[in-house]
Design a protein around this motif. Structure first.
Motif, short mmCIF file in Angstrom:
data_model
loop_
_atom_site.label_atom_id
_atom_site.label_comp_id
_atom_site.label_asym_id
_atom_site.label_seq_id
_atom_site.Cartn_x
_atom_site.Cartn_y
_atom_site.Cartn_z
N THR A 1 41.69 -2.21 22.55
CA THR A 1 41.67 -1.36 23.98
C THR A 1 40.13 -1.03 24.51
O THR A 1 40.21 -0.42 25.51
CB THR A 1 42.48 -0.45 24.14
OG1 THR A 1 42.12 0.61 22.83
CG2 THR A 1 43.92 -0.61 23.37
N ASN B 1 51.21 -4.38 18.46
CA ASN B 1 50.03 -3.90 19.42
C ASN B 1 50.31 -2.50 19.55
O ASN B 1 49.32 -1.80 19.56
CB ASN B 1 50.15 -4.53 20.69
CG ASN B 1 49.67 -5.94 20.82
OD1 ASN B 1 50.17 -6.81 21.47
ND2 ASN B 1 48.93 -6.63 19.49
N ARG C 1 49.31 0.58 22.72
CA ARG C 1 49.77 0.05 23.77
C ARG C 1 49.60 -1.69 23.77
O ARG C 1 49.00 -2.06 22.69
CB ARG C 1 48.98 0.49 25.11
CG ARG C 1 47.55 -0.18 25.13
CD ARG C 1 46.85 0.21 26.67
NE ARG C 1 45.44 -0.30 26.68
CZ ARG C 1 45.19 -1.40 27.12
NH1 ARG C 1 46.04 -2.20 27.49
NH2 ARG C 1 43.75 -1.64 27.33
N LEU D 1 47.53 -0.24 18.25
CA LEU D 1 46.39 -0.08 19.23
C LEU D 1 47.06 1.11 20.26
O LEU D 1 46.25 1.48 21.06
CB LEU D 1 46.08 -1.22 20.05
CG LEU D 1 45.67 -2.42 19.10
CD1 LEU D 1 45.71 -3.75 20.04
CD2 LEU D 1 44.37 -2.01 18.62
N VAL E 1 45.41 -8.00 24.14
CA VAL E 1 45.69 -6.55 24.76
C VAL E 1 44.38 -6.26 25.66
O VAL E 1 44.70 -5.51 26.85
CB VAL E 1 45.97 -5.48 23.50
CG1 VAL E 1 46.00 -4.03 24.04
CG2 VAL E 1 47.19 -5.82 22.95
N GLY E 2 43.13 -6.64 25.04
CA GLY E 2 42.07 -6.30 26.10
C GLY E 2 41.87 -6.93 27.07
O GLY E 2 40.67 -6.89 27.93
N HIS F 1 40.34 -1.24 17.98
CA HIS F 1 40.62 -2.44 18.01
C HIS F 1 40.96 -2.69 16.38
O HIS F 1 40.90 -2.00 15.57
CB HIS F 1 39.36 -3.26 18.32
CG HIS F 1 38.00 -2.81 17.75
ND1 HIS F 1 37.84 -2.69 16.37
CD2 HIS F 1 36.99 -2.06 18.22
CE1 HIS F 1 36.61 -2.04 16.06
NE2 HIS F 1 36.03 -1.57 17.26
#
Length: 399
Positions: A176, A227, A233, A231, A203-204, A73
């Motif tokens: 994530t 991202n 992704r 992260l 993203v999460g 994160h």
């Protein structure tokens, strides 16, 4: 000044149309006058100026973390960055006055056709300068994050103080792991998820979270380059895009790509969305989400912020999305040229704008002289002044 761009093809959310474009007083006009300055732009496409829905203007000169490490994160990335502040190159970058760094971030955006920017940090007096290179979102609310650092306006107070007809921005679900996945629910429980909530990154967000976002009429700003670098992704943009609740941002060079145009080019290359969909994220969708009544399209009465490119054929949107900043023929803000190829010199001259010749990634350009502060140009990789300020009167017409 009054200008008519003749022989041009207009491209925006309404599709593609061959028609002259009339500019007057910094806005798009319904018709021209007999006294208009006229340019023949056959074989060219005109797009609305791009809207960058997420940026941190003052840190684009700061070196990013080295290596290719990814994080669960953004909070972990922030923690890792603390030691990086001691690096000599970072110390040197942050020693540049903040006003100059903010102007540099704005120039970065303008060079890539982004004429309107959302700055996600405390306001600074430098942003009020009459000659600031881009237009900024004003009258909105923002907080930084739900779970740290202690920076910017407190979440509940900021949300409550933001009028419901103005956007309220927050970094959310930038990760994530379970921490990121829990953030939308926490925001909702705090009473800060509403139709004007604009969630940056996301993203999460799980499938049910996205449905909740859509149910309340909120929106997400997608920063795919940032991202993936931080992260590993990014989110799947398709559901939010289909609902018209997705915009796009570049973040800053601390984590994102070089500029918004590069974000769009790489997203198209990865086939995240097609070119027309990506263009909408930076024009019509962004304008709707940010409550910008006079931007995002080439409608009469809108601000005359434009990006002009050559028509290479094929998909109209692909003539901009998929290109790099050196490919832009001209970037127009408030009806006058700011950055353009040398054969647009007559337009600069007619507008009374002094210019400086420069190379941008090896391509010769004219810059409005107020953009060409040597200290500012020195901060931007790939931008090199090659002449003194002058008003260039060219006998060659744009063709």
């Amino acid at each position: 000044m009054a200008v008519t761009l003749g022989g041009v093809t207009l491209v925006d959310g309404g599709g593609r149309q061959r028609a002259p474009l009339h500019l007057r007083g910094g806005t798009i006009a319904a018709q021209g006058t007999t006294h208009d300055f006229r340019l023949d732009l056959r074989d060219h496409l005109v797009f609305p100026g791009l809207v960058n829905a997420h940026e941190h203007l003052q840190v684009n000169n700061v070196p990013p973390l080295p290596g290719e490490r990814t994080f669960p994160h953004a909070y972990a990335w922030i923690d890792a960055f603390q030691a990086h502040f001691a690096e000599p190159a970072v110390v040197e970058a942050l020693a540049v006055p903040k006003a100059q760094r903010m102007r540099h971030g704005a120039l970065k955006n303008l060079l890539a056709g982004a004429t309107f920017v959302v700055h996600h940090d405390p306001w600074h007096a430098a942003l009020d300068a009459a000659d600031f290179p881009v237009t900024l979102l004003r009258g909105h609310g923002w907080s930084y994050t739900l779970n740290g650092p202690d920076y910017g306006p407190p979440v509940e107070q900021s949300f409550a103080a933001t009028p419901p007809d103005r956007p309220w921005m927050i970094h959310l679900a930038e990760g994530t792991d379970a921490i990121a996945a829990a953030e939308l629910g926490e925001l909702d429980r705090r009473g800060c998820l509403a139709a004007n909530s604009v969630l940056v990154h996301g993203v999460g967000l799980r499938e049910q979270d996205i449905e909740r976002v859509l149910a309340v009429g909120a929106a997400v700003v997608w920063c795919p380059g940032s991202n993936r670098r931080l992260l590993g992704r990014s989110l799947d943009p398709r559901r939010l895009h289909a609902a018209g609740r997705l915009a796009v941002g570049s973040d800053s060079r601390l984590s994102g790509e070089r500029d918004l145009l590069e974000e769009l080019r790489l997203a198209r290359q990865r086939r995240d969305l097609d070119a027309a969909s990506l263009l909408a994220l930076a024009t019509t969708h962004a304008a709707r989400i940010l409550r910008l009544a006079d931007r995002g399209s080439l409608a009469v009465g809108n601000v005359a912020d434009l990006v002009i490119v050559r028509d290479r054929g094929g998909d109209a949107a692909g003539n901009l999305v998929g290109q790099s900043r050196a490919d832009l023929r001209a970037v127009i803000r408030n009806g006058v040229p700011r950055v353009a190829d040398p054969d647009f010199a007559d337009w600069f001259a007619a507008a009374g704008i002094d210019t400086v010749m420069a190379t941008l990634d090896g391509t010769t350009k004219l810059l409005a002289s107020d953009l060409a502060d040597p200290a500012l140009l020195a901060m931007e990789p790939g931008l090199i002044a090659v002449g003194d300020a002058h008003t260039k009167h060219s006998t060659e017409r744009v063709a």
